[in-house]
Each structure stands twice: as C-alpha cells, then as structure tokens.
Write a protein that holds these residues in place. Sequence first.
Motif, PDB file in Angstrom:
ATOM      1  N   GLU A  90      84.194   9.964   7.371  1.00  0.00           N
ATOM      2  CA  GLU A  90      83.770   9.004   7.763  1.00  0.00           C
ATOM      3  C   GLU A  90      84.418   8.427   9.069  1.00  0.00           C
ATOM      4  O   GLU A  90      85.575   8.309   8.850  1.00  0.00           O
ATOM      5  CB  GLU A  90      83.658   7.795   6.764  1.00  0.00           C
ATOM      6  N   VAL A  91      83.614   8.048   9.959  1.00  0.00           N
ATOM      7  CA  VAL A  91      84.325   7.418  11.004  1.00  0.00           C
ATOM      8  C   VAL A  91      83.611   5.979  11.526  1.00  0.00           C
ATOM      9  O   VAL A  91      82.332   5.717  11.321  1.00  0.00           O
ATOM     10  CB  VAL A  91      84.186   8.272  12.361  1.00  0.00           C
ATOM     11  N   VAL A  92      84.493   4.898  11.570  1.00  0.00           N
ATOM     12  CA  VAL A  92      83.965   3.707  12.152  1.00  0.00           C
ATOM     13  C   VAL A  92      84.357   3.435  13.556  1.00  0.00           C
ATOM     14  O   VAL A  92      85.266   3.664  14.036  1.00  0.00           O
ATOM     15  CB  VAL A  92      84.729   2.423  11.276  1.00  0.00           C
ATOM     16  N   VAL A  93      82.987   3.036  14.155  1.00  0.00           N
ATOM     17  CA  VAL A  93      82.947   2.860  15.644  1.00  0.00           C
ATOM     18  C   VAL A  93      82.990   1.261  15.911  1.00  0.00           C
ATOM     19  O   VAL A  93      82.169   0.815  15.520  1.00  0.00           O
ATOM     20  CB  VAL A  93      82.127   3.754  16.454  1.00  0.00           C
ATOM     21  N   GLY A  94      84.056   0.613  16.517  1.00  0.00           N
ATOM     22  CA  GLY A  94      83.711  -0.846  16.871  1.00  0.00           C
ATOM     23  C   GLY A  94      82.943  -0.958  18.081  1.00  0.00           C
ATOM     24  O   GLY A  94      83.128  -0.188  19.145  1.00  0.00           O
ATOM     25  N   VAL A  95      82.002  -1.704  17.900  1.00  0.00           N
ATOM     26  CA  VAL A  95      80.831  -2.045  19.143  1.00  0.00           C
ATOM     27  C   VAL A  95      80.889  -3.476  19.359  1.00  0.00           C
ATOM     28  O   VAL A  95      81.275  -4.387  18.426  1.00  0.00           O
ATOM     29  CB  VAL A  95      79.649  -1.318  18.856  1.00  0.00           C
TER      30      VAL A  95
ATOM     31  N   ILE B 179      78.748   8.250   9.945  1.00  0.00           N
ATOM     32  CA  ILE B 179      79.351   7.329  11.059  1.00  0.00           C
ATOM     33  C   ILE B 179      78.661   5.856  10.986  1.00  0.00           C
ATOM     34  O   ILE B 179      77.635   5.468  10.615  1.00  0.00           O
ATOM     35  CB  ILE B 179      78.658   7.861  12.333  1.00  0.00           C
ATOM     36  N   VAL B 180      79.739   4.890  11.102  1.00  0.00           N
ATOM     37  CA  VAL B 180      79.582   3.362  10.935  1.00  0.00           C
ATOM     38  C   VAL B 180      79.578   2.663  12.413  1.00  0.00           C
ATOM     39  O   VAL B 180      81.011   2.906  12.887  1.00  0.00           O
ATOM     40  CB  VAL B 180      80.326   2.804  10.026  1.00  0.00           C
ATOM     41  N   LEU B 181      78.775   2.302  12.899  1.00  0.00           N
ATOM     42  CA  LEU B 181      78.799   1.240  14.027  1.00  0.00           C
ATOM     43  C   LEU B 181      79.004  -0.035  13.542  1.00  0.00           C
ATOM     44  O   LEU B 181      78.114  -0.875  12.884  1.00  0.00           O
ATOM     45  CB  LEU B 181      77.562   1.304  14.992  1.00  0.00           C
TER      46      LEU B 181
ATOM     47  N   VAL C  62      90.490  -4.904  18.544  1.00  0.00           N
ATOM     48  CA  VAL C  62      91.750  -4.545  18.740  1.00  0.00           C
ATOM     49  C   VAL C  62      92.603  -4.349  17.465  1.00  0.00           C
ATOM     50  O   VAL C  62      93.154  -3.360  17.384  1.00  0.00           O
ATOM     51  CB  VAL C  62      92.427  -5.488  19.765  1.00  0.00           C
ATOM     52  N   ASP C  63      92.468  -5.333  16.907  1.00  0.00           N
ATOM     53  CA  ASP C  63      93.177  -5.335  15.455  1.00  0.00           C
ATOM     54  C   ASP C  63      92.736  -4.183  14.476  1.00  0.00           C
ATOM     55  O   ASP C  63      93.476  -3.566  13.822  1.00  0.00           O
ATOM     56  CB  ASP C  63      93.159  -6.769  14.584  1.00  0.00           C
ATOM     57  N   ALA C  64      91.413  -4.033  14.431  1.00  0.00           N
ATOM     58  CA  ALA C  64      90.952  -2.770  13.774  1.00  0.00           C
ATOM     59  C   ALA C  64      91.233  -1.420  14.302  1.00  0.00           C
ATOM     60  O   ALA C  64      91.613  -0.468  13.257  1.00  0.00           O
ATOM     61  CB  ALA C  64      89.367  -2.942  13.490  1.00  0.00           C
ATOM     62  N   LEU C  65      91.444  -1.468  15.406  1.00  0.00           N
ATOM     63  CA  LEU C  65      92.041  -0.282  16.093  1.00  0.00           C
ATOM     64  C   LEU C  65      93.525  -0.057  15.709  1.00  0.00           C
ATOM     65  O   LEU C  65      94.036   0.988  15.321  1.00  0.00           O
ATOM     66  CB  LEU C  65      91.924  -0.002  17.675  1.00  0.00           C
TER      67      LEU C  65
ATOM     68  N   GLY D 188      93.889   0.898  12.212  1.00  0.00           N
ATOM     69  CA  GLY D 188      93.094   2.147  11.635  1.00  0.00           C
ATOM     70  C   GLY D 188      91.921   1.899  10.737  1.00  0.00           C
ATOM     71  O   GLY D 188      91.261   2.744  10.154  1.00  0.00           O
ATOM     72  N   HIS D 189      91.443   0.702  10.802  1.00  0.00           N
ATOM     73  CA  HIS D 189      89.975   0.445  10.160  1.00  0.00           C
ATOM     74  C   HIS D 189      89.059   0.862  11.022  1.00  0.00           C
ATOM     75  O   HIS D 189      88.138   1.440  10.478  1.00  0.00           O
ATOM     76  CB  HIS D 189      89.953  -1.237   9.802  1.00  0.00           C
ATOM     77  N   ASP D 190      89.076   0.702  12.429  1.00  0.00           N
ATOM     78  CA  ASP D 190      88.123   1.479  13.238  1.00  0.00           C
ATOM     79  C   ASP D 190      89.068   2.616  13.903  1.00  0.00           C
ATOM     80  O   ASP D 190      90.299   2.655  14.288  1.00  0.00           O
ATOM     81  CB  ASP D 190      87.802   0.631  14.659  1.00  0.00           C
ATOM     82  N   GLN D 191      88.071   3.640  14.103  1.00  0.00           N
ATOM     83  CA  GLN D 191      88.733   5.058  14.521  1.00  0.00           C
ATOM     84  C   GLN D 191      88.551   5.032  16.159  1.00  0.00           C
ATOM     85  O   GLN D 191      88.970   5.984  16.908  1.00  0.00           O
ATOM     86  CB  GLN D 191      88.346   6.122  13.863  1.00  0.00           C
TER      87      GLN D 191
END
Length: 568
Positions: free
Chosen positions: A53-58, A248-250, A259-262, A265-268
């Motif tokens: 699973e990959v989470v993408v911040g948008v 894949i999660v947007l 920024v905090d999620a990156l 490591g919550h967002d990859q």
Amino acid sequence: MGRRLGGTVGTVRLTVALLAAAALAACTNAPPPPLVTTPVASTTPNRPVNPGEVVVGVDTVAGGFNPHKVTDQSAATTALAAMVLPSVFRPGPDGTLRLDTTVMVSAEVTRAEPYTVSYQIRPEASWADSAPIAAEDFVYLWQQVRSAPGSIGAAGYQLISDITARDAGKIVEVTFTKPYPGWRTLFSGLVPAHLLKDAPGGWANALKDNFPTTGGPYAMKTLDRDRGEIVLERNDRYWDQPPTLDRIVLRRGDPAGVVDALRAGHDQLALIQTSESGALVLNGLGSTVSTRGVARSTVVSLVLRPGGPDLSTEGVRRALVALLDRQALITTGTGAGPAAKLRADAQVLAPTAPGYAPTLPAGPPAKPDRDLAQLLLGDAGYAKIEGAWTRADRPLSLIIAAPADRQSYVDIANEVRLQLAAEGIQARVVTAPADELITRLTAEPGAADAVNLVVAAQPTGGDPATAMATNFGCAAGQDGAAATTPLSPIGSCDPAIQPTIDAALTGAMSLSDALSVVEPVLWRQAVSVPLYQEAETLAIRPEMSGVDAGPPFAGPFAGAADWRRAVP
C-alpha cells in the motif's frame, strides 16, 4: 486548485497561542478552551507497514474526474485516468507517443483518400464488468468530445467523419474529412460507453463522482470527499501484467499536514502545489524526502472575450492589457513557487513543450504602459471623468470570472480587479463551480451579465496544432458556411487566421510557419494573456522506488504500475 503550501508563520502563531493558553490556565480555575485544528487523515502510528500500500498526499479530491473536460483538470484527475482508463497511445519517457500494447495490437494509417486510421484492439482487453473494450467506446468518446463545450482536443475529433467496426468491435476504422497528422493523440482515456451513454446527466456528469468500472491496472474502490480520500485497488480482472502494489490511496491533507505525514511516514508520496516558502519547508525535510517539479498540461491565462459593447473593440482590449502588471498576476497565482519559473511567454506552446520559444512582444503585456492605455481608450471614445473612464455617460464596467474551486485563479481575478480599479475602471469578480462557469461562457458575450474577462486554464500538451485549433480556432460552420464562433468557450476565433490554423492541423503547413503567423495576431488582438504553466511538487520518501516525474505532461502516475515500497 488546492491551497499552496505556506511557510512557518502558522506554526509560530500556533506556538504563541498554546503558550498564552497555558499561562491563562495557570491563573484561573477554569480549564483552557479546547484547541480546534483541522484534522489531517493519517494511518495509525502503530499499524504494521504494508509494503503493498502507498499513500499519496494531494491538495484536493474535489471536482469531477473526466480527463476530457477542461473543468476537471487536476492532479487527481490525471492520476485516475492513468491508472483506470485505457488508452490507444501513451507518452514514452521523452514524451513521444507510443502504442499501448496492453490495450492495442496495432494502430496505423491504412488509406490516404479518404484519410483512414485502422485500430485493432487486443481480444482480451475488457472492462472489469466483462464488457469488451471495443468500437462503441471509440464512437462514444468521439461524439461527446467533438460537441461538448470545454472539451480538450475537440478540433481533432471534429475532423472525424465516420467510425465503423468489424470483428465484434475489435477492429475499428476511423475516417477523417482531411489528413490529420495528430491522430495519435485521439482516444486517450477511453471511457465505458455501455455504462455512460444512458447515465443520468449524460456527458456533463460523466465521471463526476466515480469510475463505474475500470479498464486499467487499478479500480476505484471508494471516493470519500468528506474524509478527502480516494482508494484504488488492484484490478483483479486486468488481463496484462498486474501492478506491483495492491493499493494506492490519494489522501487530501492541509499544507502542514502533508509535511507532517511525509516526515512521519504516514504518506509515502505527495503531489502538491507549493509556494516559495512551502517548497523550502519540503526541501527542509532533507534526506527524509526528495523533491522535484512536475509541470502540468495547462497554462493559466487571463482571457479577454471580444464581445459586448466594450471589448468588441480591439483598442479597448489592448488598453486593458496595457494597464495590467502581468508579473504581479503571475506572483499572485504561483506564490513565487515552482510554477513561477514556467512563465508562459507564448500563446500556443507551453514552456515545457518541445520547440517552445517566447513570442511575447516588447511593451504590454510584458510591462504596463499607462500612456498607451490612455491613448487607446481616448481613441475608443472614452474620457476619464472624476477618476472613472466613461463613454456616452456610461462608465467602463467589467465582469471578471474565475472558477470558485480554484483559489489561485480567484486570487488572480481579484488582483486584476484591484489593478483596473486603481486606473479608473470598474470591475467585479464573480465565481462559480467550473462546470457552471463554462455554461455561462457559452452565452452571448453581449448579454447584460456576460463575462468580459476570465481566469482559466488553457489546455496544452499533446498535438500542438490541435491545441492551437481548439483554443484559438473557429467551430466548423454548417454546410460550408464561414465559421465565426470560437470552438472553445474560453478561446477566441478570428476567421482571418483560421486558414492558417486549419493548414497546421491537417499538416499542409508546418507548425513553426503557422505559429509565425498566428502568434503576432493573438498578441496584437489582446484576446489572451498567458501567465504561467501550472506545476506541482512531487515529494518521495526513500522507501519508494520506481517513482519519477513521469513523461512530459503525463505526470508520475503514468508509472504507478511499477512503483515499489520497501519495508523500512
């Protein structure tokens, strides 16, 4: 568009507020008021790492997701189209279109007269509901894009005269009225005709809230606008090589939250618009995250609509342009972020397009010229009375429009209003959802509430001759009649240069020769002031591999099937 990532001012203010609250709590028996913040979705910290699973911040998951509509263009739309919809051709690493052999067996010109292209679809290519990807999908897309206002690449589809099929719809023959060298750009992002052709709302609502089925390696499982999340899962019925990742999660996040999620490591990954300070914050994450710019296939422009009692006069439009500080508009829209480096100094080609060269003339709109503006307004019959430009006892009053869901566009519109007001020209800004705005722009420019200026995205990329014909060409006339109506509701139309545009579209004239004719005319007529090519920042954590900026105008999701995530 989503909000641009700001600097650290908000963090400082929040720290001061917390200290003040703590001091107050020490001096009173009453508990301090609760701190209210905007929650940012994130994974549970103790949740085991799932390498599938990959989470993408948008920035946002709002709006529709139809890749063929100007109003739906966004990072999320581009991502979903790349992962869910089949295409005949896709751009290679250098941007050159290549046949997508996961969908197609072949596609080639098979006849010169009439100009005919034959497509052979792979027998096993099908939608996830088992319906075949076939000729009816070609026909449906052709019929919609050629006629719907605000369609991308409409000029190419309008050259098609007929589509026929055989072999159960797996062999498709497309006949054109004229030769069309840009034919490879057609039928990208095919949509499921069998589900959409009778859907409520028709093309206007197609892919507005979901993808009813998939013809790509991933399928949309959920779309939760309230939570700001789109979940895509591997398409189990995909006939070709399955993608590496299961899911894949947007995920929408506010600027600080991304920024905090990156960092945590919550967002990859993240793909977001950034201002200058925001880019510095991302770069400040150091080795935790690598960043690079990703240019989009849209140029933000200020369009002056040549109609009505005022802007039908070229001199008045030129005067307005001469009063504008274009650099201030660019700074307002980009926040001095990465997009500011992509100043659009040509009408047709975007800054990152092959062959791009600035054509911006000296003087306006490169820089304001108040004396020229006053001269032009005077020649048009206006006089400045008590600080306001007036003609026949009527002040020059304009309506500036911008899509309500794109804050940077609204900010530009308000800056235009302020600049014009400072020079004695009345103006007001109106906003509406992007789809509603396109509908309003199709109204007669002479209507009482007609929009005079609009901040809009002009599509670029793909075949440049097609983009030129769609953005600045005339719609085909009925029964050979001379065409005088713009093909695009946010474009313009000049019958005098239409033969040149047509010649470039059909290959009878080289693009460079056509641009040498068209570009000076468009600048002189002051119908469009291009500002900048839109861009986002791609942020990548070190556990991700196979991720890059993607082919020109296609973006990073073009390679999503090959992404990999390592376990830290």
